[in-house]
Design a protein around this motif. Structure first.
Motif, mmCIF file in Angstrom:
data_model
loop_
_atom_site.group_PDB
_atom_site.id
_atom_site.type_symbol
_atom_site.label_atom_id
_atom_site.label_comp_id
_atom_site.label_asym_id
_atom_site.label_seq_id
_atom_site.Cartn_x
_atom_site.Cartn_y
_atom_site.Cartn_z
ATOM 1 N N LEU A 251 7.560 -3.921 11.255
ATOM 2 C CA LEU A 251 7.439 -5.360 11.507
ATOM 3 C C LEU A 251 6.776 -6.084 10.342
ATOM 4 C CD1 LEU A 251 6.408 -5.362 15.290
ATOM 5 C CD2 LEU A 251 8.624 -6.006 14.305
ATOM 6 N N LEU A 252 5.721 -5.497 9.778
ATOM 7 C CA LEU A 252 5.055 -6.128 8.632
ATOM 8 C C LEU A 252 6.003 -6.262 7.448
ATOM 9 C CD1 LEU A 252 1.523 -4.430 8.670
ATOM 10 C CD2 LEU A 252 2.058 -6.827 9.162
ATOM 11 N N ALA A 253 6.789 -5.209 7.213
ATOM 12 C CA ALA A 253 7.742 -5.269 6.107
ATOM 13 C C ALA A 253 8.836 -6.303 6.384
ATOM 14 C CB ALA A 253 8.353 -3.893 5.875
ATOM 15 N N ALA A 254 9.311 -6.361 7.625
ATOM 16 C CA ALA A 254 10.377 -7.311 7.965
ATOM 17 C C ALA A 254 9.900 -8.753 7.854
ATOM 18 C CB ALA A 254 10.882 -7.026 9.379
ATOM 19 N N LEU A 255 8.622 -8.990 8.141
ATOM 20 C CA LEU A 255 8.063 -10.344 8.081
ATOM 21 C C LEU A 255 7.520 -10.693 6.703
ATOM 22 C CD1 LEU A 255 6.186 -10.313 11.520
ATOM 23 C CD2 LEU A 255 8.353 -11.471 10.982
ATOM 24 N N ALA A 256 7.735 -9.809 5.723
ATOM 25 C CA ALA A 256 7.239 -10.019 4.358
ATOM 26 C C ALA A 256 5.724 -10.212 4.338
ATOM 27 C CB ALA A 256 7.942 -11.202 3.706
ATOM 28 N N ALA A 257 5.035 -9.548 5.252
ATOM 29 C CA ALA A 257 3.576 -9.651 5.326
ATOM 30 C C ALA A 257 2.882 -8.419 4.759
ATOM 31 C CB ALA A 257 3.159 -9.853 6.787
ATOM 32 N N MET A 258 3.642 -7.525 4.118
ATOM 33 C CA MET A 258 3.069 -6.293 3.580
ATOM 34 C C MET A 258 2.384 -6.580 2.239
ATOM 35 S SD MET A 258 2.837 -3.088 4.501
ATOM 36 C CE MET A 258 4.263 -2.559 5.434
ATOM 37 N N THR A 259 1.127 -6.155 2.107
ATOM 38 C CA THR A 259 0.362 -6.306 0.875
ATOM 39 C C THR A 259 -0.171 -4.944 0.458
ATOM 40 O OG1 THR A 259 -1.707 -6.731 2.063
ATOM 41 C CG2 THR A 259 -0.322 -8.650 1.532
ATOM 42 N N VAL A 260 -0.732 -4.857 -0.762
ATOM 43 C CA VAL A 260 -1.311 -3.587 -1.212
ATOM 44 C C VAL A 260 -2.450 -3.146 -0.295
ATOM 45 C CG1 VAL A 260 -2.561 -2.448 -3.081
ATOM 46 C CG2 VAL A 260 -0.563 -3.861 -3.598
ATOM 47 N N PRO A 261 -3.404 -4.043 0.082
ATOM 48 C CA PRO A 261 -4.431 -3.599 1.045
ATOM 49 C C PRO A 261 -3.840 -3.128 2.367
ATOM 50 C CG PRO A 261 -5.126 -5.624 -0.034
ATOM 51 C CD PRO A 261 -3.708 -5.393 -0.436
ATOM 52 N N ALA A 262 -2.780 -3.800 2.851
ATOM 53 C CA ALA A 262 -2.155 -3.367 4.099
ATOM 54 C C ALA A 262 -1.543 -1.982 3.944
ATOM 55 C CB ALA A 262 -1.085 -4.373 4.522
ATOM 56 N N LEU A 263 -0.945 -1.713 2.783
ATOM 57 C CA LEU A 263 -0.385 -0.393 2.521
ATOM 58 C C LEU A 263 -1.472 0.677 2.546
ATOM 59 C CD1 LEU A 263 2.070 -1.404 -0.328
ATOM 60 C CD2 LEU A 263 2.752 -0.388 1.844
ATOM 61 N N MET A 264 -2.641 0.364 1.987
ATOM 62 C CA MET A 264 -3.751 1.312 1.985
ATOM 63 C C MET A 264 -4.209 1.612 3.414
ATOM 64 S SD MET A 264 -4.236 1.944 -1.240
ATOM 65 C CE MET A 264 -4.016 1.236 -2.895
ATOM 66 N N VAL A 265 -4.316 0.561 4.239
ATOM 67 C CA VAL A 265 -4.759 0.739 5.628
ATOM 68 C C VAL A 265 -3.729 1.556 6.420
ATOM 69 C CG1 VAL A 265 -5.272 -0.456 7.796
ATOM 70 C CG2 VAL A 265 -6.170 -1.348 5.638
ATOM 71 N N LEU A 266 -2.459 1.222 6.261
ATOM 72 C CA LEU A 266 -1.414 1.959 6.969
ATOM 73 C C LEU A 266 -1.388 3.425 6.541
ATOM 74 C CD1 LEU A 266 1.474 -0.652 6.833
ATOM 75 C CD2 LEU A 266 0.307 0.131 8.897
ATOM 76 N N SER A 267 -1.585 3.666 5.243
ATOM 77 C CA SER A 267 -1.630 5.040 4.761
ATOM 78 C C SER A 267 -2.801 5.797 5.383
ATOM 79 C CB SER A 267 -1.746 5.046 3.236
ATOM 80 O OG SER A 267 -1.788 6.357 2.733
ATOM 81 N N PHE A 268 -3.946 5.124 5.515
ATOM 82 C CA PHE A 268 -5.115 5.752 6.146
ATOM 83 C C PHE A 268 -4.829 6.093 7.607
ATOM 84 C CE2 PHE A 268 -9.097 5.463 8.531
ATOM 85 C CZ PHE A 268 -9.895 6.374 7.836
ATOM 86 N N LEU A 269 -4.215 5.167 8.337
ATOM 87 C CA LEU A 269 -3.923 5.410 9.749
ATOM 88 C C LEU A 269 -2.889 6.526 9.924
ATOM 89 C CD1 LEU A 269 -3.830 1.734 11.083
ATOM 90 C CD2 LEU A 269 -5.652 3.423 11.365
ATOM 91 N N ALA A 270 -1.887 6.564 9.036
ATOM 92 C CA ALA A 270 -0.915 7.660 9.086
ATOM 93 C C ALA A 270 -1.605 8.995 8.828
ATOM 94 C CB ALA A 270 0.195 7.421 8.058
ATOM 95 N N GLY A 271 -2.602 8.984 7.930
ATOM 96 C CA GLY A 271 -3.382 10.193 7.685
ATOM 97 C C GLY A 271 -4.192 10.605 8.904
ATOM 98 N N CYS A 272 -4.701 9.624 9.651
ATOM 99 C CA CYS A 272 -5.445 9.939 10.879
ATOM 100 C C CYS A 272 -4.547 10.643 11.888
ATOM 101 C CB CYS A 272 -6.016 8.658 11.491
ATOM 102 S SG CYS A 272 -7.359 7.897 10.546
#
Length: 410
Positions: A93-114
């Motif tokens: 959804l974030l990618a589809a809404l063009a709301a993806m940023t570098v900090p958002a990518l870092m957070v998503l990567s952290f959550l995927a790691g969790c």
């Protein structure tokens, strides 16, 4: 070599792990792709992304292992896969809404790691419940082979998806794979018997019991030392694959995807070699492979030849996963089932938990020095650690006071 596949519950677990790992590789490659393009292949940014994705292994592996020993592992796997599905849908959804940023990518990567941190000890500990003891020597490498099969096919599939549909399509595929894995988790829960009751223990008692178990089983400490050194010095080059691709090819995006795929091919060969060797495994042998991996890392840092980097990527992946799968198999054979989740969580702390530190450190060295010098430093440390552990293990195994497990480590 493939006898564990005779058991239907293991086949379900194996398919679940492959689907989950395919989703993980889709997300991981898109994260790297996005950060590399948004920062101009900045090595420090790539190191930070690598750190975010693997830091949960360092922070949460021990609690995850204790949960895997105190809760029904089937239910735990279902909950984790549902969480993975929600995370994948959010990223799409974030990618589809063009709301993806570098900090958002870092957070998503952290959550995927969790998600991966909780799933890893639970799924590996469940192997002992879905195959008989005599088939463990087949099941552990096959599970690792499934992970690396996903590592090969993931980049091969995500590349065309990224080129044609962009990140939105890649994240959508990530969501579909995660939902499929959640469905298989429900099927697995129905095919595996209920978990045995476990004694009520405090968090401190669980942690103390797990550490004490490791100290009592002599192959475990040097085995975990090999895993730690491999993560810190031997495998950390993976965080810089976009930079390596840019050094050997004018088309850095395509080169990056090719290098990831080559590393996956090597990794699959490495884990299959462990399954082929069967019980002929040892800590000293894994430590010697670490020394060889250090030489490979040093060569990766100085080569600008694409054909040579192809060979080095395959060899590096093969050695890395041969080491990790060998140690996993050794631990699975000497650990008590009541302590399995905790001991495997220590394994994942030493592997995934230290990988982000190695990746971040290597990224900082590349920024301060040069690619060649930074990789040479990491490679030399891997060689010294591997040779030191191999010599000490062999010396300990030949000592008159060495017990049966010390001789087995040799």
């Amino acid at each position: 070599m493939f006898r564990a596949l005779r058991h239907p519950p293991f086949r379900t677990l194996w398919a679940l792990v492959i689907l989950g790992q395919l989703g993980y590789w889709f997300s991981s490659i898109v994260f790297q792709w996005e950060v590399a393009n948004r920062t101009g292949n900045d090595p420090l940014a790539l190191g930070v992304l690598y750190f975010c994705g693997l830091a949960p292994f360092l922070l949460f592996s021990l609690p995850a292992g204790m949960v895997a020993d105190s809760r029904d592992r089937r239910t735990l796997i279902i909950l984790v896969q549902v969480a993975a599905s929600l995370l994948a849908v959010t990223a799409t959804l974030l990618a589809a809404l063009a709301a993806m940023t570098v900090p958002a990518l870092m957070v998503l990567s952290f959550l995927a790691g969790c998600v991966a941190t909780v799933l890893s000890p639970a799924s590996h500990a469940l192997i002992a419940k879905v195959v008989p003891a005599e088939d463990m020597v087949s099941a552990v490498p096959l599970q690792s082979a499934g992970v690396n099969l996903a590592r090969i096919t993931g980049p091969a599939l995500v590349g065309p998806v990224l080129m044609v549909g962009g990140p939105v399509s890649a994240f959508g595929a990530y969501a579909a794979l995660s939902i499929g894995a959640a469905a298989l988790a429900g099927r697995l829960a129905a095919s595996v018997g209920p978990a045995a009751s476990v004694p009520v223990e405090t968090v401190r008692q669980r942690l103390t019991a797990g550490i004490s178990h490791v100290r009592q089983r002599r192959p475990m400490l040097p085995a975990l030392a090999v895993v730690s050194a491999t993560s810190l010095f031997g495998s950390s080059y993976v965080a810089q694959l976009p930079l390596i691709g840019a050094r050997v090819s004018a088309d850095s995006d395509t080169a990056f995807l090719i290098l990831v795929t080559l590393g996956g091919i090597g990794s699959l060969l490495g884990v299959l070699s462990v399954a082929w060797r069967g019980r002929r495994l040892g800590v000293a042998s894994a430590a010697s492979q670490l020394a060889a991996l250090g030489v490979i890392v040093g060569l990766i840092g100085v080569t600008r030849s694409f054909p040579l980097i192809v060979v080095l990527m395959v060899l590096g992946g093969a050695l890395s996963f041969s080491i990790m799968t060998s140690i996993n198999s050794i631990l699975q054979h000497v650990v008590d089932d009541a302590q399995r989740g905790r001991v495997l969580s220590l394994y994942f702390v030493c592997w995934g938990g230290l990988l982000p530190l190695g990746g971040l450190g290597l990224g900082g060295l590349v920024r301060m020095l040069d690619v060649g010098w930074a990789f040479a430093c990491a490679g030399c440390l891997a060689v010294l650690a591997g040779l030191g552990i191999a010599l000490r293990t062999r010396r300990s195994a030949s000592h008159p006071a060495g017990d049966r497990r010390a001789r087995q480590a040799r």
